[in-house]
Design an enzyme around this catalytic site. Structure first.
Site, short mmCIF file in Angstrom:
data_model
loop_
_atom_site.label_atom_id
_atom_site.label_comp_id
_atom_site.label_asym_id
_atom_site.label_seq_id
_atom_site.Cartn_x
_atom_site.Cartn_y
_atom_site.Cartn_z
NE ARG A 60 -0.46 -0.11 5.14
CZ ARG A 60 -0.67 -0.42 6.26
NH1 ARG A 60 -2.16 -0.32 6.08
NH2 ARG A 60 -0.56 -0.16 7.36
CG ASN A 104 -5.11 4.71 6.20
OD1 ASN A 104 -5.63 4.93 6.78
ND2 ASN A 104 -4.02 3.73 5.68
CD GLU A 105 -1.46 4.00 9.17
OE1 GLU A 105 -0.83 3.58 8.60
OE2 GLU A 105 -2.08 4.06 10.61
CD GLU A 141 -5.99 2.44 11.20
OE1 GLU A 141 -4.95 1.70 11.25
OE2 GLU A 141 -6.32 2.93 9.96
CD GLU A 179 -2.76 -4.28 8.56
OE1 GLU A 179 -2.07 -3.50 9.76
OE2 GLU A 179 -3.69 -3.56 8.01
CG PHE A 187 -1.65 -14.36 12.34
CD1 PHE A 187 -2.85 -14.59 12.79
CD2 PHE A 187 -1.22 -14.53 11.47
CE1 PHE A 187 -2.95 -16.16 12.55
CE2 PHE A 187 -1.62 -15.20 10.78
CZ PHE A 187 -2.11 -16.11 11.32
CG HIS A 188 -4.22 -5.61 13.56
ND1 HIS A 188 -3.13 -4.78 14.05
CD2 HIS A 188 -5.45 -5.17 14.00
CE1 HIS A 188 -3.70 -3.26 14.41
NE2 HIS A 188 -4.67 -3.50 14.74
#
Length: 689
Positions: A126, A164-165, A318, A366, A368-369
């Site tokens: 990303r 985003n970010e 977040e 992500e 496992f987030h």
């Protein structure tokens, strides 16, 4: 009779948002495009159960919204927007340009950013774009226009979330061109640029603007002034893109808040400049659950967010409910820690508690987030904690819009950060954020609120100002600190402050050049200590002892008094810590990294002399913050220890989480929280204090 012209401000837009939501925003990123339609119905049922009132949509959805060049498909987004509205959930709608789709990259391969070493940041992650690329800008702004047109009147839409970010840095040809244009606006001529960059050093003189390009990584060291300007350019160019999207969305929805999400200790963007262009500062925060004191660094970031818009409430955009996949060991938060961290953000000025993400992904990077709904489904500890927090937050609507006051200011400045960490300095391993954290920690542990300021801020409202490694200072900034002290303020400056000017050129005549006058002392030579464990002894003016490590200087006093001297090592007998009377105020200089005990005692003495006292006397690990406004006062007490702690709640009030009256000595459970609405008569007393 004519009506008043339409007007809206960030404060008005945020107030309307929270009125519409019924109080604190609660929810998180929602990615329905990752799931079949039947899951959507379960999602909204569970959202209602959890008390969710706001979700962020479409952050990573460009490829699903524009399936090929100019071919748009908003049908699925229409459906989910309608479904959410029907079930009482508002939408924070994102423009999805953090992830240019594969078809756009295939058509314009040079949209991909070029890294400093010349390699290309390929498709598959990303933020794979050069923000200066004309096609990227054209297509991303077109998407913002389409979304603004389509959803401006949708009843679910509550706010906008741009990109985003933001953060990708590129050194490719499009960045080259944009950098030259930026430099030509900053410098009137090549002669000025050559002078500012000291290009006669190593014969780097430019004779034509076409010769100037992005400072990609050379075989060895490169010009630090050029690299500093590239940091500034990168932040400015991304901000320019944000503003272009914001202006499109503002035209369609003048009454809705528009933000983008900031990141913890993020170096690439000057958030002082960014926050001024947004309706609220908004933070993504992921403390490492393995670190017992992670809440201290989180507190610093929370206070920074609160300060970026001069105390205005900010937004948690977040955080994680449990495990955070970005860490090398993916430890889950202990029971109660998610709730505690959420209330810590509220205590320090947040008016939203949002998570990444609503439903934990089953594939992708992500997976496992953690989510609000994890892989095991809703019959889990995490979802029960999510629901309990949602129920509690419904009763805290009155806290939105309230603010906190501080009498201590600490400088946090991106120019200082960039310049200090460019390398080729006496300690190239120095971390600016760790220097700031080291001076912040004693205030946090003493329950002394801290505002952050930059080097251009007005200091008149503060009784104590702290400069942690404020390496780069302009003449105006240096004069501002002098005037502050001369007028009666108290200043504490650490080593590596005032060393260079805005061109990143050393100030001559002894360190710390820009502050030499106000500090009444100067260093002829820097003496960083060689080994990680190397230490020197100090003797204090009151007959005590202390120590220093990492950094020392060969310091001379002019008008300053000596608070501590070196008692061992090559600088034995020389001053290490000084205090200078200057006008009506005083200025302390820490020319060495003193041990934590001495630092805590020194800062405690300075704040006591400035008349600054804690909100409450509380045991170590118990955080106390107060928010006031709208005729109300809230005292938040948080126990970051895993064991119970006893706290004396003097003024008393009602704990909004239980409905119980609270006064006198209270035992607060490990990871426990009190949110006390104080009697209205305490508000005027606090204001007077």
């Amino acid at each position: 009779m004519t009506s008043e012209p339409h007007a809206s401000t960030p404060e008005i837009r945020l107030k309307r948002l929270h009125e519409r939501l019924g109080g604190i925003a609660y929810g998180g990123d929602y990615n329905p495009e990752q799931w079949p339609r039947e899951v959507w119905q379960e999602d909204v049922r569970l959202m209602k159960e959890a008390g969710v009132n706001l979700v962020t949509l479409a952050v990573f959805s460009w490829s699903r919204l524009e399936t090929s060049d100019g071919v748009y498909d908003f049908g699925w987004l229409d459906q989910i927007m309608d479904l959410l509205h029907t079930n009482g959930v508002g939408v924070d709608l994102a423009t999805p340009d953090a992830v240019p789709p594969a078809w756009l990259v295939a058509r314009h391969p040079d949209i991909l950013p070029v890294l400093a070493d010349g390699t290309i940041f390929g498709f598959g992650s990303r933020q794979h774009f050069d923000v200066s690329h004309p096609a990227y800008r054209e297509k991303s702004l077109a998407m913002a226009e389409k979304m603004g047109e389509r959803y401006a009147k949708h009843p679910a839409l509550c706010m906008w979330h741009v990109n985003n970010e933001y953060g990708p840095v590129s050194y490719g040809p499009h960045a080259d061109r944009a950098f030259r244009e930026w430099l030509q606006q900053k410098y009137a001529s090549l002669d000025q640029l050559n002078q500012a960059w000291s290009t006669d050093v190593w014969g780097q003189v430019y004779s034509d603007w076409a010769q100037v390009n992005a400072p990609a990584q050379p075989r060895t060291w490169s010009n630090p002034s050029r690299r500093l300007d590239y940091h500034r350019f990168t932040s400015d160019s991304m901000l320019e893109h944000y503003k272009a999207e914001r202006d499109i969305l503002r035209r369609h929805t003048p009454d809705l808040p528009i933000v983008t999400n900031f990141m913890r200790f993020y170096k690439n963007n000057d958030y002082w400049a960014w926050a001024a262009e947004e309706d609220a500062a908004a933070l993504d925060i992921y403390p490492d659950p393995r670190e017992e004191d992670a809440h201290v660094a989180a507190a610093l970031n929370f206070d920074l967010m609160r300060s970026l818009r001069k105390g205005q409430p900010w937004l948690v955009m977040e955080q994680a409910t449990a495990a955070v996949s970005q860490w090398s060991v993916n430890v889950s938060k202990l029971p109660g820690k998610m709730r505690l961290g959420s209330y810590q953000a509220i205590a320090q000025g947040a008016d939203s508690i949002l998570f990444f993400q609503w439903r934990q992904a089953k594939g992708g990077t992500e997976r496992f987030h953690s989510g609000m709904v994890n892989h095991a489904g809703p019959n889990t500890r995490v979802f029960r904690e999510v629901c309990e927090l949602g129920r509690e937050l419904k009763g805290l609507g009155g806290i939105t819009g309230t603010q906190s006051a501080a009498k201590v200011a600490m400088v946090f400045d991106w120019d200082c950060w960039w310049a200090l960490e460019l390398g080729n300095s006496p300690r190239s391993d120095l971390s600016y954020t760790q220097e700031v954290l080291r001076l912040y920690r004693p205030f946090f542990e003493a329950n002394i609120p801290v505002d952050f300021v930059n080097t251009a801020s007005d200091l008149s409202q503060y009784s104590l100002v702290v400069l942690p490694a404020s390496y780069l200072l302009s003449d105006d900034a240096a004069q501002r600190f002098e005037d502050y002290v001369a007028g009666g303020g108290r200043l504490v400056a650490s080593y590596l402050s005032g060393i260079v000017d805005p061109d990143n050129t050393i100030r001559l005549g002894g360190y710390p050049g820009a502050l030499r006058n106000v500090l009444g002392a100067w260093s002829e030579e820097m003496h960083p200590l060689a080994g990680d464990g190397e230490e020197v002894k100090l003797s204090t003016a009151d007959g005590g002892t202390a120590s220093a490590s990492y950094w020392t200087e060969h310091l001379h006093t002019e008008t300053a008094d000596v608070l501590a001297s070196y008692a061992s090592g090559r600088l034995a007998g020389s001053p290490a810590v000084t205090r200078n009377a200057f006008g009506e105020g005083t200025a302390v200089y820490l020319s060495a990294r003193v041990d934590s005990t001495f630092l805590e005692e020194l800062l405690a003495a300075e704040r006591a002399a400035a008349g600054i006292v804690p909100e409450l006397d509380a045991p170590l690990g118990v955080q106390v913050r107060r928010r006031t406004g709208n005729g109300r006062s809230y005292l938040l007490v948080l126990n970051h220890n895993d064991a119970p702690a006893r706290v004396d709640i003097k003024a008393g009030g009602t704990d909004l989480l239980t409905g119980n009256a609270v006064q006198g000595t209270v035992e607060l459970a490990g990871y426990g929280v009190l949110v006390i609405e104080e009697p209205t008569e305490s508000i005027s007393a606090e204001t007077a204090r």
